[in-house]
Design a protein around this motif. Structure first.
Motif, PDB file in Angstrom:
ATOM      1  N   GLY A  36     -28.362 -35.578 -15.742  1.00  0.00           N
ATOM      2  CA  GLY A  36     -28.064 -36.894 -16.312  1.00  0.00           C
ATOM      3  C   GLY A  36     -28.322 -38.018 -15.317  1.00  0.00           C
ATOM      4  N   LEU A  37     -27.948 -37.792 -14.074  1.00  0.00           N
ATOM      5  CA  LEU A  37     -28.211 -38.770 -13.018  1.00  0.00           C
ATOM      6  C   LEU A  37     -29.709 -38.995 -12.862  1.00  0.00           C
ATOM      7  N   GLU A  84     -32.934 -30.929 -16.055  1.00  0.00           N
ATOM      8  CA  GLU A  84     -31.992 -29.815 -16.083  1.00  0.00           C
ATOM      9  C   GLU A  84     -32.695 -28.500 -15.727  1.00  0.00           C
ATOM     10  N   GLY A  85     -33.895 -28.300 -16.267  1.00  0.00           N
ATOM     11  CA  GLY A  85     -34.648 -27.104 -15.926  1.00  0.00           C
ATOM     12  C   GLY A  85     -34.990 -27.044 -14.447  1.00  0.00           C
ATOM     13  N   ARG A 107     -31.335 -52.128  -8.706  1.00  0.00           N
ATOM     14  CA  ARG A 107     -29.977 -52.271  -9.234  1.00  0.00           C
ATOM     15  C   ARG A 107     -29.841 -51.616 -10.612  1.00  0.00           C
ATOM     16  N   ALA A 108     -30.783 -51.915 -11.507  1.00  0.00           N
ATOM     17  CA  ALA A 108     -30.747 -51.328 -12.847  1.00  0.00           C
ATOM     18  C   ALA A 108     -30.959 -49.815 -12.784  1.00  0.00           C
ATOM     19  N   THR A 109     -31.792 -49.370 -11.845  1.00  0.00           N
ATOM     20  CA  THR A 109     -32.032 -47.936 -11.699  1.00  0.00           C
ATOM     21  C   THR A 109     -30.772 -47.213 -11.250  1.00  0.00           C
ATOM     22  N   ALA A 110     -30.093 -47.763 -10.256  1.00  0.00           N
ATOM     23  CA  ALA A 110     -28.860 -47.139  -9.768  1.00  0.00           C
ATOM     24  C   ALA A 110     -27.781 -47.143 -10.850  1.00  0.00           C
ATOM     25  N   LEU A 111     -27.659 -48.231 -11.571  1.00  0.00           N
ATOM     26  CA  LEU A 111     -26.672 -48.324 -12.645  1.00  0.00           C
ATOM     27  C   LEU A 111     -26.972 -47.315 -13.761  1.00  0.00           C
ATOM     28  N   ALA A 112     -28.235 -47.217 -14.143  1.00  0.00           N
ATOM     29  CA  ALA A 112     -28.600 -46.267 -15.195  1.00  0.00           C
ATOM     30  C   ALA A 112     -28.369 -44.833 -14.737  1.00  0.00           C
ATOM     31  N   GLY A 113     -28.647 -44.546 -13.473  1.00  0.00           N
ATOM     32  CA  GLY A 113     -28.387 -43.209 -12.949  1.00  0.00           C
ATOM     33  C   GLY A 113     -26.906 -42.874 -12.971  1.00  0.00           C
ATOM     34  N   ILE A 142     -24.618 -44.240 -14.904  1.00  0.00           N
ATOM     35  CA  ILE A 142     -24.188 -44.123 -16.304  1.00  0.00           C
ATOM     36  C   ILE A 142     -24.624 -42.772 -16.878  1.00  0.00           C
ATOM     37  N   GLY A 143     -25.844 -42.350 -16.573  1.00  0.00           N
ATOM     38  CA  GLY A 143     -26.328 -41.070 -17.075  1.00  0.00           C
ATOM     39  C   GLY A 143     -25.513 -39.905 -16.542  1.00  0.00           C
ATOM     40  N   GLY A 144     -25.234 -39.906 -15.246  1.00  0.00           N
ATOM     41  CA  GLY A 144     -24.442 -38.828 -14.659  1.00  0.00           C
ATOM     42  C   GLY A 144     -23.023 -38.801 -15.190  1.00  0.00           C
ATOM     43  N   LEU A 145     -22.407 -39.981 -15.315  1.00  0.00           N
ATOM     44  CA  LEU A 145     -21.039 -40.045 -15.824  1.00  0.00           C
ATOM     45  C   LEU A 145     -20.972 -39.661 -17.308  1.00  0.00           C
ATOM     46  N   ALA A 146     -21.934 -40.119 -18.075  1.00  0.00           N
ATOM     47  CA  ALA A 146     -21.930 -39.801 -19.510  1.00  0.00           C
ATOM     48  C   ALA A 146     -22.045 -38.299 -19.738  1.00  0.00           C
TER      49      ALA A 146
END
Length: 184
Positions: free
Chosen positions: A141-142, A122-123, A155-161, A163-167
């Motif tokens: 978050g992404l 964020e910074g 695949r897991a990296t894209a999914l986590a990104g 999820i982080g951005g959406l959350a």
């Protein structure tokens, strides 16, 4: 031995720091403290957010605290489930403490790292974009999701990104809705 504070000279007198105050004088008028924050430089007053260092400390600490409490609660449940009918009370307490301590520490460390990554991203995004808006939080978050699961494969990296951005987007959007429609 005599205490030097108990001694007083014959010609001296005791000092009363309150002797010149009028008892009818309201005490709240004695000190007029400012109610708004004071800044050394005018540019500091234009910023309406914490610094990167304060965010890192805040998000990491909050993440670790929440993770430790939630992990400790999950550990208590796991510890109770691991009880056997012939266990002594001492063994049950030991199992409970070990399970809650190890799970609380593990979950707390994970959420603390996520908070650290989020504050750093964020910074960086605020520094690059030179704006402070909702997009920065979603990009942070992404980036946090991408970095946290970077070693787990694409695949897991894209999914986590995602999820982080959406959350973060949902959390920031919900905060905006609450600020608009819920009077606090």
């Amino acid at each position: 031995m005599e205490d030097p504070r108990d001694r007083h000279d014959e010609g001296g007198r005791f000092c009363n720091p309150y002797e010149h105050l009028n008892p009818d004088f309201p005490i709240h008028n004695l000190y007029r403290l400012p109610t708004s924050p004071e800044f050394l430089f005018q540019e500091e007053s234009l910023k309406h957010h914490r610094s990167v260092g304060e965010n890192i400390t805040y998000y990491t600490g909050c993440g670790y605290l929440v993770g430790s409490i939630a992990g400790g609660a999950k550990g208590v449940v796991d510890g109770v489930r691991s009880f056997e009918h012939d266990d002594t009370t001492k063994l049950r307490v030991t199992r409970l403490l070990n399970a809650s301590g190890s799970t609380g520490r593990r979950v707390g460390n994970r959420l603390g790292i996520i908070g650290l990554l989020y504050a750093g991203f964020e910074g960086a995004v605020v520094y690059v974009r030179d704006e402070d808006d909702m997009i920065n939080s979603m990009l942070a978050g992404l980036g946090t999701g991408l970095m946290y699961k970077a070693a787990s494969g694409p695949r897991a990296t894209a999914l986590a990104g995602a999820i982080g951005g959406l959350a973060v987007g949902v959390a920031v959007g919900a905060k905006q809705v609450l600020k608009r429609y819920v009077p606090i």
